[in-house]
Design a protein around this motif. Sequence first.
Motif, PDB file in Angstrom:
ATOM      1  N   ASP A 141     -11.189  -5.807  18.412  1.00 45.75           N
ATOM      2  CA  ASP A 141     -12.376  -6.220  17.464  1.00 45.75           C
ATOM      3  C   ASP A 141     -12.188  -5.696  16.119  1.00 45.75           C
ATOM      4  O   ASP A 141     -12.818  -6.043  15.144  1.00 45.75           O
ATOM      5  CB  ASP A 141     -13.615  -6.056  17.931  1.00 45.75           C
ATOM      6  N   VAL A 142     -11.011  -4.868  15.853  1.00 44.84           N
ATOM      7  CA  VAL A 142     -10.803  -4.390  14.702  1.00 44.84           C
ATOM      8  C   VAL A 142     -10.563  -5.176  13.599  1.00 44.84           C
ATOM      9  O   VAL A 142      -9.664  -6.122  13.521  1.00 44.84           O
ATOM     10  CB  VAL A 142      -9.730  -3.224  14.547  1.00 44.84           C
ATOM     11  N   VAL A 143     -11.275  -5.229  12.228  1.00 45.67           N
ATOM     12  CA  VAL A 143     -10.885  -6.221  11.235  1.00 45.67           C
ATOM     13  C   VAL A 143      -9.920  -5.406  10.381  1.00 45.67           C
ATOM     14  O   VAL A 143     -10.064  -4.590   9.829  1.00 45.67           O
ATOM     15  CB  VAL A 143     -12.322  -6.392  10.370  1.00 45.67           C
ATOM     16  N   LEU A 144      -9.051  -6.635   9.900  1.00 48.06           N
ATOM     17  CA  LEU A 144      -8.016  -6.168   8.959  1.00 48.06           C
ATOM     18  C   LEU A 144      -8.566  -6.468   7.586  1.00 48.06           C
ATOM     19  O   LEU A 144      -8.795  -7.633   7.354  1.00 48.06           O
ATOM     20  CB  LEU A 144      -6.654  -7.132   9.074  1.00 48.06           C
ATOM     21  N   CYS A 145      -8.460  -5.377   6.758  1.00 47.55           N
ATOM     22  CA  CYS A 145      -9.357  -5.525   5.545  1.00 47.55           C
ATOM     23  C   CYS A 145      -8.140  -5.390   4.468  1.00 47.55           C
ATOM     24  O   CYS A 145      -7.510  -4.221   4.279  1.00 47.55           O
ATOM     25  CB  CYS A 145     -10.221  -4.397   5.168  1.00 47.55           C
ATOM     26  N   MET A 146      -7.703  -6.335   3.708  1.00 44.67           N
ATOM     27  CA  MET A 146      -6.859  -6.307   2.739  1.00 44.67           C
ATOM     28  C   MET A 146      -7.183  -5.868   1.359  1.00 44.67           C
ATOM     29  O   MET A 146      -8.336  -6.496   0.805  1.00 44.67           O
ATOM     30  CB  MET A 146      -6.076  -7.771   2.392  1.00 44.67           C
ATOM     31  N   GLU A 147      -6.622  -4.701   0.753  1.00 45.00           N
ATOM     32  CA  GLU A 147      -6.817  -4.115  -0.382  1.00 45.00           C
ATOM     33  C   GLU A 147      -6.034  -4.881  -1.689  1.00 45.00           C
ATOM     34  O   GLU A 147      -4.722  -4.514  -1.480  1.00 45.00           O
ATOM     35  CB  GLU A 147      -6.687  -2.571  -0.286  1.00 45.00           C
ATOM     36  N   PRO A 148      -6.409  -5.490  -2.677  1.00 48.94           N
ATOM     37  CA  PRO A 148      -5.753  -5.941  -3.687  1.00 48.94           C
ATOM     38  C   PRO A 148      -5.527  -4.626  -4.618  1.00 48.94           C
ATOM     39  O   PRO A 148      -5.943  -3.655  -4.416  1.00 48.94           O
ATOM     40  CB  PRO A 148      -6.439  -6.340  -4.561  1.00 48.94           C
ATOM     41  N   GLU A 149      -4.084  -4.547  -4.851  1.00 47.22           N
ATOM     42  CA  GLU A 149      -3.352  -3.472  -5.455  1.00 47.22           C
ATOM     43  C   GLU A 149      -2.534  -3.914  -6.745  1.00 47.22           C
ATOM     44  O   GLU A 149      -1.840  -4.616  -6.855  1.00 47.22           O
ATOM     45  CB  GLU A 149      -2.340  -2.534  -4.400  1.00 47.22           C
TER      46      GLU A 149
END
Length: 280
Positions: A148-156
Motif C-alpha cells: 500500500d506504499v504510495v510512490l510520490c514523485m518529486e519534481p526536480e
Amino acid sequence: MFRLSYNANGLRNLTIERAIEEVAEAGYDGIELSLHPRHIDPFDFTGDHATVVRKALERAGLEACCLAAGADNLLSEERFEPSLVHPTGEGRARRVGLLKRAVRIADELGVPLINFATGKRKPEVAAEEAHRLLVDGIHQVLDGTDSDVVLCMEPEPEFFIDTNAGVAALAAELGSERFALAQDLGHCNVVEGDYLASVGRHLPLTRVIQVEDIKNRVHYHEIPGDGDLDFTEFFRILRRGGFDGHVSVELYNHVDTYRHALRRSREVLTAAAAASSGQD
C-alpha cells in the motif's frame, strides 16, 4: 493541520538512532528517512536493521512520514544515474530494482510513502521515448510490489519532470491510487513562474511537501529564513487547502551545522505558520 518533519539526509554524519533522537529533541513531529549507506542502506538492510529503526522511532515518539529514495550516489558515481529514463535497459532495471527495494523497506518500517524523481534525460533519449520509458518503469514498480506504499514523485530542477504540473499530468495518465506528488517548495520557486499558485493548485495530489529556503531562484537549499520564500503565505495556502500531511525540511547541504539548521528551521516555520492564521 500540517505536521513538521526533518529529512534525515541532513543528519547523515550521525547514526540513524542518533539522527532520530536529534529530530525529536528539536521538537519536530516526524522524520523523513532517507536511503543512505550510513542510515538505511538499500542493499544491506535486514529485519534486524528494521527493528532498530522502529524501536528508535518509538522511543523518540516520532512518525516516519516518508522514505526518500533520491540520494545522488546510490547506484553509481555519476550523480542520480542510472535513472528511470536511462538510455540502457540495464540501467533502468537497476533504478526500478532500487525503487522496489525502497517499497519493501518502507513496508518493513511502516512508512506510508516513498519519495523519488525521474532523473535527467540524456541527449540521446528523445522526450517522447523518455516519457514511454518513465511510464513503463513506474508500472514495473507498482505492479511488482504488493504494497500500500504510495510512490510520490518529486519534481526536480533539470530533471525530466521538473514541475508539479508535469507530475500531475503523469498521475492522470497512470490513474493509480499509489502514485502521488511530493512537492518541494524551493524547487517550485526555482522552476515555476508563480510558485505559491502552483503549490495551491496541486495540493489535492500532494502527500508530502519538502521545504527549504531559496535565494534569487538559485537551486541551493538555504535554511528557512535565509532566502526569499514567503513561508507565511505558503502556510496560509496549506491551511486553506486543508493539507494535513507532513512538511519536511530538507537541508542535506547543512550537515556540518545540523543543530543550528534543525532549530532555526523549526523556529522560522512555526512562526510563519502562526502568522498565517491571522491573514484571513
